[in-house]
Design a protein around this motif. Structure first.
Motif, PDB file in Angstrom:
ATOM      1  N   SER A  68       0.880  -1.358  -0.105  1.00 51.89           N
ATOM      2  CA  SER A  68      -0.325  -0.042  -0.292  1.00 51.89           C
ATOM      3  C   SER A  68       0.723   1.124  -0.006  1.00 51.89           C
ATOM      4  O   SER A  68       1.946   0.948   0.755  1.00 51.89           O
ATOM      5  CB  SER A  68      -0.971   0.447   1.204  1.00 51.89           C
ATOM      6  OG  SER A  68      -2.231  -0.523   1.282  1.00 51.89           O
ATOM      7  N   PRO A  69      -0.138   2.327  -1.121  1.00 51.55           N
ATOM      8  CA  PRO A  69      -1.221   2.840  -1.296  1.00 51.55           C
ATOM      9  C   PRO A  69      -1.014   1.676  -3.008  1.00 51.55           C
ATOM     10  O   PRO A  69      -0.102   1.477  -3.196  1.00 51.55           O
ATOM     11  CB  PRO A  69      -0.949   3.840  -1.577  1.00 51.55           C
ATOM     12  CG  PRO A  69       0.847   4.322  -1.685  1.00 51.55           C
ATOM     13  CD  PRO A  69       0.636   3.737  -0.639  1.00 51.55           C
ATOM     14  N   GLY A 142      -1.994   6.196   2.242  1.00 53.24           N
ATOM     15  CA  GLY A 142      -1.571   5.216   2.965  1.00 53.24           C
ATOM     16  C   GLY A 142      -2.884   4.443   1.465  1.00 53.24           C
ATOM     17  O   GLY A 142      -2.777   3.722   2.207  1.00 53.24           O
ATOM     18  N   ASP A 173      -0.453  15.006   5.742  1.00 56.98           N
ATOM     19  CA  ASP A 173       0.322  14.744   4.394  1.00 56.98           C
ATOM     20  C   ASP A 173      -0.762  14.506   2.765  1.00 56.98           C
ATOM     21  O   ASP A 173      -0.097  13.458   2.111  1.00 56.98           O
ATOM     22  CB  ASP A 173       0.130  12.467   4.268  1.00 56.98           C
ATOM     23  CG  ASP A 173       1.689  12.948   5.709  1.00 56.98           C
ATOM     24  OD1 ASP A 173       2.648  13.308   5.252  1.00 56.98           O
ATOM     25  OD2 ASP A 173       1.730  11.241   5.859  1.00 56.98           O
ATOM     26  N   LEU A 371       5.754  13.409   1.325  1.00 61.88           N
ATOM     27  CA  LEU A 371       6.060  12.530   3.177  1.00 61.88           C
ATOM     28  C   LEU A 371       6.888  12.902   3.740  1.00 61.88           C
ATOM     29  O   LEU A 371       6.345  13.429   4.736  1.00 61.88           O
ATOM     30  CB  LEU A 371       5.835  10.978   3.040  1.00 61.88           C
ATOM     31  CG  LEU A 371       4.695  10.101   2.273  1.00 61.88           C
ATOM     32  CD1 LEU A 371       4.905   8.922   2.351  1.00 61.88           C
ATOM     33  CD2 LEU A 371       3.309  11.073   2.578  1.00 61.88           C
TER      34      LEU A 371
END
Length: 472
Positions: A68-69, A142, A173, A371
């Motif tokens: 993920s993501p 995410g 984020d 991020l």
């Protein structure tokens, strides 16, 4: 009896099945890797500028959440359908695995021809599509991170980011919800040319491998190679640019209205400007017109780069392809039938599922930047420049010699963001190419590079599932 309708997804699955037979994984694991996990098909209304209401058809497919993501572009095209989006999402899973980018595969599409809509209408469509994804938890830094694809670009990605930020206030984020954004809104330098540059790096590495070039009887290196590029969009343009700048000869460029040929080589920027003025690449000064664009694929050349459409090389025209290397810059330009013919003819087809991974690789860098909340190069640029200047001054003092101004500037230079992005992309493509070639040469049953790439992807995804404990 009418011919069966072409299915891009069937072609992808055929290639998967062919490779899966050459692995030792349990059938259940293989079925899980192959399946699309989630398919979101939506309809929503928008009000056109003339006051009429139109219902828009759109999709988002999450093929795999083994990591993920999920990651994959959004295309605007009147030919978008569920089969195509599922096929592209599955290719994204395999692509990310091959180039060691820690994402699962996804893809999105809106069934419109963007040329038929005003900018305001496109903004409304994009923002409504984003809000629908948010409602179903199909987007987030995410969860699932879209990107540009055919018919979309920075503008559409900025609308997606702004819509997400407005509906997720306080999410620190949030800019990581989408990549391919303008630099001023969290984008990364080097994203625009990334796919074309990745194609160049991948083909260059193949051309530097003696074991491959000996088989197809071509000298090592890019220099002097005759190249044909189909498609003068972003990917085709930059692919042609990097080949030309590294002393290959781009002898033909093709678009939907036709193709042009010049044995002495073409400059993609000059052709691009000519097309902007005349709305066609035809009648370019010094070049010969080729009325049927498909004929350009069959020209005598060393490297053929289909960088436009799916299914352009198939069982019908593959026997007439004269290139020694076919580099799939587009998604799915060659069918499995074409692969079989290429293998018999000794043509090396460098597959799309990793060759055009420059976009997702640099998208990964952009996501990391969002991020970390810091620009690449900001922390080390001045330190590196000062260190290099000190080392150079010591060498000059000890040797009693001075370097030229050109070399001095090169040595002093600290890495900018674009330098680091290009360097990371080059490393990714070189490493991935070598991994695929190693798989190919380690198994005599593998007859082509695409199968080797699928085997590599399957092994990596299956290993992740096992390590997660999903399949003990």
């Amino acid at each position: 009896m009418p011919a069966p309708e072409y299915s891009f997804l069937d072609d992808v699955n055929k290639s998967f099945d062919k490779a899966a037979q050459l692995t030792n994984w349990d059938k259940g694991i293989l079925q899980q890797i192959k399946a699309c996990n989630s398919v979101y098909r939506m309809r929503f209304p928008i009000k056109r500028d003339n006051g009429t209401i139109e219902v828009i058809e759109a999709y988002r497919v999450q093929h795999s959440q083994h990591k993920s993501p999920c990651k994959g572009g959004i295309r605007f095209s009147e030919f978008v359908n569920q089969d195509e989006v599922m096929a592209l999402a599955s290719l994204m899973t395999y692509k990310c695995a091959i180039v060691n980018v820690p994402f699962g595969g996804a893809k999105g599409g809106i069934k419109i021809n963007p040329k038929n809509y005003s900018v305001y209408e496109l903004e409304k469509i994009t923002r409504r599509y984003t809000s629908e994804l948010i409602k179903k938890n199909f987007i987030g830094p995410g969860i699932d991170v879209p990107a540009p694809d055919y018919g979309t670009g920075e503008k559409e990605m900025s609308w997606i980011a702004d819509t997400y930020l407005s509906l997720r206030p306080g999410e620190i984020d949030a800019l990581g919800c989408v990549t391919g954004k303008p630099v001023s809104q969290g984008g990364v330098r080097g994203r625009k040319e990334a796919t074309g540059l990745g194609v160049f790096f991948g083909i260059r590495e193949v051309c530097n491998m003696p074991e491959v070039m000996d088989k197809i009887k071509l000298p090592l290196g890019i220099e002097g190679k005759k190249v044909v590029v189909q498609g003068l969009g972003n990917v085709g343009y930059h692919t042609a640019k990097f080949f030309r700048e590294h002393d290959a000869k781009v002898i033909a460029l093709a678009e939907y209205e036709g193709a042009i040929y010049n044995a002495d080589g073409l400059n993609e920027e000059d052709v691009f400007q000519h097309r902007n003025k005349t709305k066609s690449i035809l009648n370019f000064p010094g070049a010969t017109n080729i009325t049927n664009t498909a004929d350009a694929l069959e020209l005598e050349c060393d490297i053929l780069i289909p960088a436009a459409l799916e299914n352009v090389i198939n069982a019908e025209n593959a026997p007439r392809i004269k290139a020694k290397i076919v580099g799939e810059a587009a998604n799915g330009p060659c069918t499995p039938d074409a692969d079989e013919i290429f293998a018999k003819k000794g043509i090396v087809c460098v597959p799309d599922m990793y060759l055009n991974a420059g976009g997702v690789t640099v998208s990964y860098f952009e996501w990391l930047k969002n991020l970390s909340h810091v620009r690449y190069g900001r922390l080390e640029k001045r330190f590196t420049e000062n260190l290099n200047a000190h080392i150079l001054s010591q060498i000059e003092e000890l040797s009693g010699k001075k370097v030229s101004e050109l070399e001095r500037n090169f040595i002093h230079h600290g890495p900018e963001e674009v330098d680091l992005v290009h360097s990371g992309l080059e490393e990714t493509m070189i490493t991935s190419t070598r991994e695929i070639i190693d798989v190919w040469h380690s198994n005599p049953a593998i007859t082509d590079m695409r199968t080797a790439a699928f085997v590599s992807a399957i092994n990596k995804v299956a290993t992740t599932y096992v390590e997660l404990g999903i399949f003990p």
